[in-house]
Design an enzyme around this catalytic site. Structure first.
Site, short mmCIF file in Angstrom:
data_model
loop_
_atom_site.label_atom_id
_atom_site.label_comp_id
_atom_site.label_asym_id
_atom_site.label_seq_id
_atom_site.Cartn_x
_atom_site.Cartn_y
_atom_site.Cartn_z
N ARG A 1 -10.91 -20.01 19.96
CA ARG A 1 -12.30 -19.83 20.31
C ARG A 1 -12.85 -18.47 19.85
NH1 ARG A 1 -14.19 -21.20 24.01
NH2 ARG A 1 -15.35 -19.35 24.54
N LEU B 1 -13.51 -13.35 37.09
CA LEU B 1 -14.11 -13.59 35.77
C LEU B 1 -14.10 -15.04 35.34
CD1 LEU B 1 -13.64 -10.38 35.62
CD2 LEU B 1 -13.75 -10.76 33.18
N ASP C 1 -6.69 -10.46 32.23
CA ASP C 1 -5.56 -10.87 31.38
C ASP C 1 -4.22 -10.42 31.94
OD1 ASP C 1 -7.27 -10.52 28.16
OD2 ASP C 1 -7.42 -11.98 29.78
N ASP D 1 -23.49 -18.92 25.67
CA ASP D 1 -24.95 -18.85 25.79
C ASP D 1 -25.48 -17.43 25.65
OD1 ASP D 1 -23.48 -18.58 28.27
OD2 ASP D 1 -25.42 -18.40 29.26
N LEU D 2 -24.72 -16.46 26.13
CA LEU D 2 -25.21 -15.06 26.07
C LEU D 2 -25.21 -14.54 24.63
CD1 LEU D 2 -23.46 -13.63 29.27
CD2 LEU D 2 -25.77 -14.58 29.05
N ARG E 1 0.61 -17.30 20.49
CA ARG E 1 -0.72 -16.94 20.01
C ARG E 1 -0.98 -15.45 20.20
NH1 ARG E 1 -5.48 -20.64 22.05
NH2 ARG E 1 -6.48 -18.97 20.89
N LYS F 1 -4.04 -7.78 19.81
CA LYS F 1 -4.64 -9.02 19.29
C LYS F 1 -6.16 -8.97 19.47
CE LYS F 1 -4.74 -12.70 22.09
NZ LYS F 1 -6.05 -13.34 22.35
N ASN F 2 -6.62 -8.55 20.66
CA ASN F 2 -8.05 -8.62 20.96
C ASN F 2 -8.87 -7.49 20.34
OD1 ASN F 2 -7.54 -10.97 22.24
ND2 ASN F 2 -7.76 -10.17 24.32
N ARG G 1 -15.94 -21.24 29.33
CA ARG G 1 -16.08 -20.23 28.27
C ARG G 1 -17.38 -20.43 27.45
NH1 ARG G 1 -10.93 -18.31 27.13
NH2 ARG G 1 -11.93 -16.48 26.27
N PRO G 2 -18.54 -20.49 28.09
CA PRO G 2 -19.78 -20.69 27.33
C PRO G 2 -20.07 -19.51 26.39
CG PRO G 2 -20.27 -20.05 29.57
CD PRO G 2 -18.79 -20.27 29.52
N CYS H 1 -11.63 -24.06 27.57
CA CYS H 1 -10.17 -23.95 27.42
C CYS H 1 -9.58 -24.04 28.82
CB CYS H 1 -9.80 -22.65 26.72
SG CYS H 1 -9.95 -21.22 27.78
C1 EPZ Z 1 -12.37 -11.85 25.94
O1 EPZ Z 1 -12.78 -13.19 26.02
C2 EPZ Z 1 -10.87 -11.89 25.66
N1 EPZ Z 1 -10.63 -12.55 24.37
C3 EPZ Z 1 -10.14 -12.65 26.76
O2 EPZ Z 1 -8.75 -12.58 26.49
C4 EPZ Z 1 -10.42 -11.95 28.09
O3 EPZ Z 1 -9.82 -12.68 29.14
C5 EPZ Z 1 -11.94 -11.85 28.32
O4 EPZ Z 1 -12.57 -11.20 27.21
C6 EPZ Z 1 -12.28 -11.08 29.58
O5 EPZ Z 1 -11.76 -9.78 29.49
C7 EPZ Z 1 -10.82 -11.83 23.23
O6 EPZ Z 1 -11.21 -10.66 23.26
C8 EPZ Z 1 -10.55 -12.54 21.94
P1 EPZ Z 1 -16.10 -12.81 28.12
P2 EPZ Z 1 -14.36 -13.53 26.04
O7 EPZ Z 1 -17.18 -13.26 27.20
O8 EPZ Z 1 -15.11 -12.51 25.28
C9 EPZ Z 1 -18.83 -15.51 30.89
C10 EPZ Z 1 -6.58 -13.38 26.15
O9 EPZ Z 1 -5.78 -13.78 27.00
N2 EPZ Z 1 -19.66 -15.73 29.69
O10 EPZ Z 1 -15.96 -11.35 28.39
O11 EPZ Z 1 -14.51 -14.96 25.67
C11 EPZ Z 1 -17.45 -16.14 30.76
O12 EPZ Z 1 -17.48 -17.51 31.11
C12 EPZ Z 1 -8.03 -13.80 26.24
O13 EPZ Z 1 -6.30 -12.60 25.22
C13 EPZ Z 1 -20.81 -16.50 29.80
O14 EPZ Z 1 -21.13 -17.01 30.87
O15 EPZ Z 1 -14.71 -13.36 27.58
C14 EPZ Z 1 -16.63 -15.32 31.72
O16 EPZ Z 1 -16.85 -15.80 33.03
C15 EPZ Z 1 -8.25 -14.86 27.30
N3 EPZ Z 1 -21.59 -16.69 28.69
C16 EPZ Z 1 -17.25 -13.92 31.61
O17 EPZ Z 1 -18.55 -14.11 31.03
C17 EPZ Z 1 -21.26 -16.12 27.48
O18 EPZ Z 1 -22.02 -16.31 26.50
C18 EPZ Z 1 -16.45 -12.97 30.71
O19 EPZ Z 1 -16.23 -13.62 29.48
C19 EPZ Z 1 -20.08 -15.35 27.39
C20 EPZ Z 1 -19.30 -15.15 28.51
#
Ligand code: EPZ
Length: 423
Positions: A92, A329, A307, A124-125, A399, A22-23, A121-122, A116
């Site tokens: 998202r 995380l 995950d 900002d980056l 999902r 999926k991802n 889940r910001p 969520c």
């Molecule tokens: C991806 O989410 C996956 N989703 C998530 O899988 C997975 O848990 C996550 O990566 C971590 O491996 C998809 O790929 C569609 P991140 P993502 O940005 O990209 C912080 C599932 O179950 N952050 O790597 O949204 C954030 O809050 C889902 O399939 C910021 O602060 O995760 C977190 O603490 C759930 N600012 C950390 O970084 C930002 O702009 C990692 O988040 C972006 C992220």
């Protein structure tokens, strides 16, 4: 709403085929917005999030034809650059259209994804990186308004935190930008690697694929001659089924996997006393004489995946001793703990540390899914609980898992899907 009714106590046996990831599918569907031609994506999982993302492509003006696990997508007629709240609120990962739309059209509006169950889940980056590439970004009325009238330009991007979809968004934006983009502290997940490989196969000069430093030479808004894609297997689905075998202490084989995507999960199962054997793209789990307790720290790839945290929490209830899980995380990814405790688990939470007592006998009960991976953990616990376990709100499960109960029943589980009205 659907629920799963699980009769616990059955041993599992046999083998199942792992579906496409999926991802990996979600960013690859988004990447078709960069293409000058129609593309076939094979091995697409039949899960709700994929259907939602394809609906978004349609809303933007693209076309697709879905045939079981293969979808043909053509985005040449995209004429709408607004990803509305009603679709973004359900998924998202819709944020993944931001980079491609902005790079291609120079102007787009994407609803700000809310938080969520597992955290704020910001994004900002993502936004800071696009601004560094010349985008003018304003958040107004819950939407991210982005403009880059002269196109995006290459930049040096340093991610303060490793972000999977953040890296994916910027790699896609950089592919159509003018000049060179260097991403420092990039995510290295296999799903990010496949996206980079697909763009490389479309003629984009990308170096550092699979490392934390990726360099992309942009095409200056020249659409890409993208090739057909076969989605990589889902490492989290694979890990979930390995945990199904482990929690029932069964022997089972998972087929169509990439073994080196699963190394941290395999290492933890071996640490817990399970035997693992390998063949070309299959893994067989062998029962443990005694399941040993474990300490887990979640981290980015190639570390232990967040995950898989919920699934191992369920498994740890059957270990011979106390296990510890440190979720590093997400700030709220222990919602499944209280539901597991309803089944008889003894799990205590202190901030981001979960302590799981072992040797706990689980008894069937009604439990509620709260997010995708939590719901799979509740199903795993139901497999070993005495009596009937009903997992409610399994729209979360649908999902990201393709026909989970069918696959588990084929291995010997006893799971029925029911439908209940909420009034
Ligand atoms: C991806 O989410 C996956 N989703 C998530 O899988 C997975 O848990 C996550 O990566 C971590 O491996 C998809 O790929 C569609 P991140 P993502 O940005 O990209 C912080 C599932 O179950 N952050 O790597 O949204 C954030 O809050 C889902 O399939 C910021 O602060 O995760 C977190 O603490 C759930 N600012 C950390 O970084 C930002 O702009 C990692 O988040 C972006 C992220």
């Amino acid at each position: 709403m659907h629920f799963l009714d699980i009769k616990g106590g059955n041993l599992l046996k046999g083998g199942i085929k792992i579906s496409g990831a999926k991802n990996a599918s979600l960013p690859l569907i988004a990447s078709t917005l960069l293409s000058k031609n129609s593309i076939v994506l094979d091995n697409i999982p039949d899960v709700v999030d994929i259907k939602t993302f394809l609906k978004l492509i349609k809303i933007l003006g693209g076309d697709f034809h879905l045939d079981n696990n293969s979808v043909t997508i053509n985005t040449m007629n995209v004429n709408n650059t607004k990803a509305t709240y009603d679709i973004v609120k359900t998924m998202r990962a819709s944020i993944l259209v931001l980079g491609p739309l902005l790079a291609r059209f120079g102007d787009c509006e994407v609803s700000l994804p809310g938080g969520c169950a597992i955290g704020q889940r910001p994004v900002d980056l993502h936004l800071k990186a696009l601004e560094a590439m010349g985008a003018e970004i304003e958040i107004k009325n819950g939407y991210i308004h982005s403009k880059a009238p002269n196109g995006l330009r290459g930049a040096v991007i340093v991610f303060d935190k490793i972000t999977v979809t953040g890296t994916e968004n910027i790699v896609m934006a950089a592919a159509l930008a003018k000049g060179t983009t260097k991403i420092i502290n990039a995510a290295k997940e296999p799903e990010v690697v496949q996206l980079c490989e697909v763009l490389r196969d479309a003629g984009v000069a990308i170096s550092g694929i699979g490392t934390d430093e990726i360099i992309v030479e942009g095409s200056d808004r020249e659409l890409l001659p993208m090739q057909n894609i076969s989605i990589i297997p889902d490492r989290i689905e694979a890990g979930t089924y390995l945990c199904a075998g482990a929690i029932t202490n069964s022997e089972l084989t998972i087929n169509n996997v990439v073994i080196n995507h699963l190394e941290s999960i395999i290492a933890k199962l071996q640490e817990m006393g399970f035997g693992i054997t390998f063949s070309k793209n299959s893994i067989t789990l062998l029962p443990a004489k005694k399941i040993k307790p474990v300490t887990i720290f979640t981290s980015e790839f190639p570390g232990f995946p967040t995950d898989m945290q919920a699934q191992f929490m369920a498994l740890a209830t059957q270990a011979d001793g106390v296990s510890i899980i440190d979720e590093r995380l997400f700030e709220n990814r222990f919602m499944h703990a209280s539901e597991l405790n309803r089944l008889g688990a003894k799990i205590s939470i202190n901030g981001n540390i979960a302590t799981i007592e072992g040797n706990t006998k689980l008894y069937g009960a009604d439990v509620m899914a709260t997010d995708l991976r939590a719901s799979s953990a509740l199903v795993l616990a139901g497999l070993v609980a005495t009596g009937q376990t009903k997992v409610h709100r399994i729209y979360h499960l649908d999902r990201g898992y393709e026909r989970l109960e069918d696959k588990l029943n084929r291995l010997g589980a006893d799971i029925k899907r029911g439908n209940e009205s909420i009034f």
